[in-house]
Scaffold this motif. Structure first.
Motif, PDB file in Angstrom:
ATOM      1  N   GLN A 144       0.840  -1.189   0.000  1.00  0.00           N
ATOM      2  CA  GLN A 144       0.000   0.000   0.000  1.00  0.00           C
ATOM      3  C   GLN A 144       0.884   1.251   0.000  1.00  0.00           C
ATOM      4  O   GLN A 144       2.092   1.160   0.269  1.00  0.00           O
ATOM      5  CB  GLN A 144      -0.919  -0.003   1.235  1.00  0.00           C
ATOM      6  CG  GLN A 144      -1.853  -1.209   1.334  1.00  0.00           C
ATOM      7  CD  GLN A 144      -2.958  -1.203   0.280  1.00  0.00           C
ATOM      8  OE1 GLN A 144      -2.819  -0.610  -0.793  1.00  0.00           O
ATOM      9  NE2 GLN A 144      -4.063  -1.880   0.565  1.00  0.00           N
ATOM     10  N   ASP A 146       1.422   3.502   2.093  1.00  0.00           N
ATOM     11  CA  ASP A 146       2.102   3.815   3.345  1.00  0.00           C
ATOM     12  C   ASP A 146       3.103   2.745   3.778  1.00  0.00           C
ATOM     13  O   ASP A 146       3.814   2.916   4.766  1.00  0.00           O
ATOM     14  CB  ASP A 146       1.087   4.036   4.462  1.00  0.00           C
ATOM     15  CG  ASP A 146       0.207   2.811   4.688  1.00  0.00           C
ATOM     16  OD1 ASP A 146       0.177   1.932   3.794  1.00  0.00           O
ATOM     17  OD2 ASP A 146      -0.446   2.719   5.734  1.00  0.00           O
ATOM     18  N   ASP A 199      -2.095  -1.933  -3.966  1.00  0.00           N
ATOM     19  CA  ASP A 199      -2.062  -0.935  -5.025  1.00  0.00           C
ATOM     20  C   ASP A 199      -1.487  -1.547  -6.305  1.00  0.00           C
ATOM     21  O   ASP A 199      -0.362  -2.044  -6.302  1.00  0.00           O
ATOM     22  CB  ASP A 199      -1.193   0.247  -4.575  1.00  0.00           C
ATOM     23  CG  ASP A 199      -1.202   1.386  -5.574  1.00  0.00           C
ATOM     24  OD1 ASP A 199      -0.486   1.266  -6.596  1.00  0.00           O
ATOM     25  OD2 ASP A 199      -1.902   2.376  -5.341  1.00  0.00           O
ATOM     26  N   PRO A 225      -8.312  -2.145  -2.532  1.00  0.00           N
ATOM     27  CA  PRO A 225      -8.357  -0.762  -2.054  1.00  0.00           C
ATOM     28  C   PRO A 225      -7.348  -0.525  -0.943  1.00  0.00           C
ATOM     29  O   PRO A 225      -6.951  -1.450  -0.222  1.00  0.00           O
ATOM     30  CB  PRO A 225      -9.793  -0.612  -1.540  1.00  0.00           C
ATOM     31  CG  PRO A 225     -10.560  -1.718  -2.173  1.00  0.00           C
ATOM     32  CD  PRO A 225      -9.599  -2.845  -2.354  1.00  0.00           C
ATOM     33  N   ALA A 226      -6.948   0.742  -0.765  1.00  0.00           N
ATOM     34  CA  ALA A 226      -5.981   1.094   0.271  1.00  0.00           C
ATOM     35  C   ALA A 226      -6.521   0.831   1.674  1.00  0.00           C
ATOM     36  O   ALA A 226      -5.752   0.693   2.631  1.00  0.00           O
ATOM     37  CB  ALA A 226      -5.572   2.555   0.125  1.00  0.00           C
ATOM     38  N   SER A 227      -7.840   0.731   1.801  1.00  0.00           N
ATOM     39  CA  SER A 227      -8.457   0.517   3.116  1.00  0.00           C
ATOM     40  C   SER A 227      -8.383  -0.932   3.585  1.00  0.00           C
ATOM     41  O   SER A 227      -8.682  -1.223   4.749  1.00  0.00           O
ATOM     42  CB  SER A 227      -9.924   0.955   3.073  1.00  0.00           C
ATOM     43  OG  SER A 227     -10.642   0.200   2.091  1.00  0.00           O
ATOM     44  N   TYR A 228      -7.984  -1.852   2.719  1.00  0.00           N
ATOM     45  CA  TYR A 228      -7.974  -3.273   3.079  1.00  0.00           C
ATOM     46  C   TYR A 228      -6.879  -3.577   4.106  1.00  0.00           C
ATOM     47  O   TYR A 228      -5.729  -3.159   3.948  1.00  0.00           O
ATOM     48  CB  TYR A 228      -7.771  -4.137   1.846  1.00  0.00           C
ATOM     49  CG  TYR A 228      -9.064  -4.669   1.261  1.00  0.00           C
ATOM     50  CD1 TYR A 228     -10.129  -3.808   1.002  1.00  0.00           C
ATOM     51  CD2 TYR A 228      -9.230  -6.015   0.971  1.00  0.00           C
ATOM     52  CE1 TYR A 228     -11.315  -4.273   0.475  1.00  0.00           C
ATOM     53  CE2 TYR A 228     -10.421  -6.494   0.434  1.00  0.00           C
ATOM     54  CZ  TYR A 228     -11.458  -5.613   0.188  1.00  0.00           C
ATOM     55  OH  TYR A 228     -12.634  -6.074  -0.329  1.00  0.00           O
ATOM     56  N   SER A 229      -7.273  -4.326   5.138  1.00  0.00           N
ATOM     57  CA  SER A 229      -6.307  -4.790   6.139  1.00  0.00           C
ATOM     58  C   SER A 229      -5.630  -6.065   5.639  1.00  0.00           C
ATOM     59  O   SER A 229      -6.050  -6.667   4.633  1.00  0.00           O
ATOM     60  CB  SER A 229      -7.015  -5.077   7.461  1.00  0.00           C
ATOM     61  OG  SER A 229      -7.918  -6.175   7.306  1.00  0.00           O
ATOM     62  N   GLN A 232      -8.151  -8.919   5.611  1.00  0.00           N
ATOM     63  CA  GLN A 232      -9.044  -8.888   4.459  1.00  0.00           C
ATOM     64  C   GLN A 232      -8.318  -9.329   3.192  1.00  0.00           C
ATOM     65  O   GLN A 232      -8.870 -10.063   2.361  1.00  0.00           O
ATOM     66  CB  GLN A 232      -9.613  -7.480   4.283  1.00  0.00           C
ATOM     67  CG  GLN A 232     -10.581  -7.060   5.359  1.00  0.00           C
ATOM     68  CD  GLN A 232     -10.992  -5.605   5.231  1.00  0.00           C
ATOM     69  OE1 GLN A 232     -10.139  -4.726   5.117  1.00  0.00           O
ATOM     70  NE2 GLN A 232     -12.289  -5.350   5.234  1.00  0.00           N
TER      71      GLN A 232
END
Length: 383
Positions: A144, A146, A199, A225-229, A232
């Motif tokens: 990702q 970050d 990403d 998506p960037a929100s995926y842990s 997930q």
């Protein structure tokens, strides 16, 4: 979870050792309760399932065999009453019931194994082989903007191996900085399959930086998506890996069907498959997912037997009276587990038409099953 923290779940290497040990248990050592449970349904549902199965099993038992079964059943229920481990989804228990009950194995999984219970002469390891065939293990790198996380997904259990934040102003520069970390972890993982997730652009850049040997292990890149842990992402990779394994099984079944047309490459049918595995000529066992064989018999002394028909009073080969009924599917799976053979489960009419089971043979010459006619006009019938 911290990197390299151990989990309480059964891992692939441990599962393989348990499969071999359970498969090595001789039939004359006494019957075994094999109970496989889907813990996601809750303990109450598991208890109801055990009660239903026990009622059916005990109806065929008398005298000492009935008392042994009831004692073994009590041990099974005691084990089920123990506090469940967090995130536990599957449980497999094997209990020897002859004399004083003994727990042969208690395996807890992060993935469900399905509900199945039996009382047989040898442990029913079929669900264990199904789980191993379906999931095995793979490496997952979640990339990702970050940072990145590296995890091993082993029989559904996710264990973090390393993580790193992109310490530079751009994710691309951070990727270059951490590629050695990624390759070091992948190198330690051996020949495990690999998924990249996260990403799409960063995954592509990471793929380009990997050594050729690691790139060859890539199964698929999973845009997320960037929100995926990480959890997930692991769920997505598990689903993708199951589909990948299904493709391997279908390809193996296709090899089997082609090999049947070539002498020495493959065999199909209960009797031929059983003989090939007993003679240690088998390379891979291929079985329909719904394969249900008719009962036969086996000699517990010399191993002779037949996949169909009633058991004789004495073995025709060694004249020993230690002849017992044989559940062919249990026996085929037991022998495969004993020899460490891969087991591919397929869903297709072609294999069912050939009896629902077969095996690829090892190091066999490829020759035509139907030789050319000896002279023009001759019709050779090949069974």
């Amino acid at each position: 979870m911290k990197p390299n923290q151990k989990t309480a779940f059964t891992r692939l290497q441990d599962l393989e050792q348990h499969i071999t040990r359970l498969a090595d248990r001789p039939a004359d050592a006494g019957p075994v309760i094999s109970c496989h449970l889907d813990l996601t349904r809750g303990v109450s549902a598991c208890r109801r399932f055990i009660s239903e199965q026990a009622s059916s099993l005990r109806s065929a038992l008398r005298g000492g065999a009935r008392r042994d079964f009831e004692r073994g059943l009590s041990v099974l229920l005691e084990r089920l009453a123990l506090p469940a481990r967090p995130r536990a989804s599957g449980l497999s228990l094997f209990i020897a019931v002859q004399g004083k009950p003994k727990v042969l194995a208690s395996l807890v999984f992060a993935a469900p194994v399905g509900d199945r219970m039996s009382l047989t002469a040898t442990p029913d390891i079929f669900p264990l082989l199904c789980l191993k065939d379906r999931l095995e293990s793979h490496m997952l790198v979640l990339v990702q903007p970050d940072g990145l996380q590296i995890a091993e997904v082993n029989l559904g259990d996710v264990s973090v191996k390393a993580w790193a934040a992109h310490a530079t102003s751009t994710a691309t520069a951070g990727m270059d900085r951490h590629i050695r970390l990624v390759e070091r972890v992948l190198q330690a993982a051996g020949r495990s399959y690999l998924f990249l997730a996260g990403d799409p652009k960063l995954c592509e850049e990471l793929y380009g930086l990997l050594a050729a040997g690691h790139r060859a292990r890539l199964v698929e890149t999973l845009p997320l998506p960037a929100s995926y842990s990480l959890k997930q992402a692991a769920e997505v990779s598990i689903a993708a890996f199951e589909e990948f394994e299904s493709g391997i099984s279908e390809a193996t079944a296709a090899r089997l069907l082609r090999g049947i047309r070539i002498q020495g490459s493959a065999v199909a049918g209960a009797a031929a498959t059983l003989s090939a595995i007993r003679e240690r000529r088998a390379d891979t066992l291929v079985m329909s997912q719904d394969y249900a064989a008719s009962s036969g018999w086996v000699c517990n002394r010399c191993g002779d037997g037949h996949p169909q028909g009633a058991a004789p009073e004495i073995c025709p080969s060694c004249r020993d009276p230690q002849v017992a009924p044989l559940d062919l599917r249990v026996e085929l799976v037991r022998l495969a587990g004993q020899q460490g053979l891969p087991v591919e489960l397929v869903d297709g009419d072609a294999l069912r038409y050939l009896g629902g089971v077969g095996c690829l043979l090892r190091k066999s010459p490829e020759t035509r099953a139907a030789p050319l006619p000896r002279r023009v006009g001759t019709l050779d019938l090949v069974a």
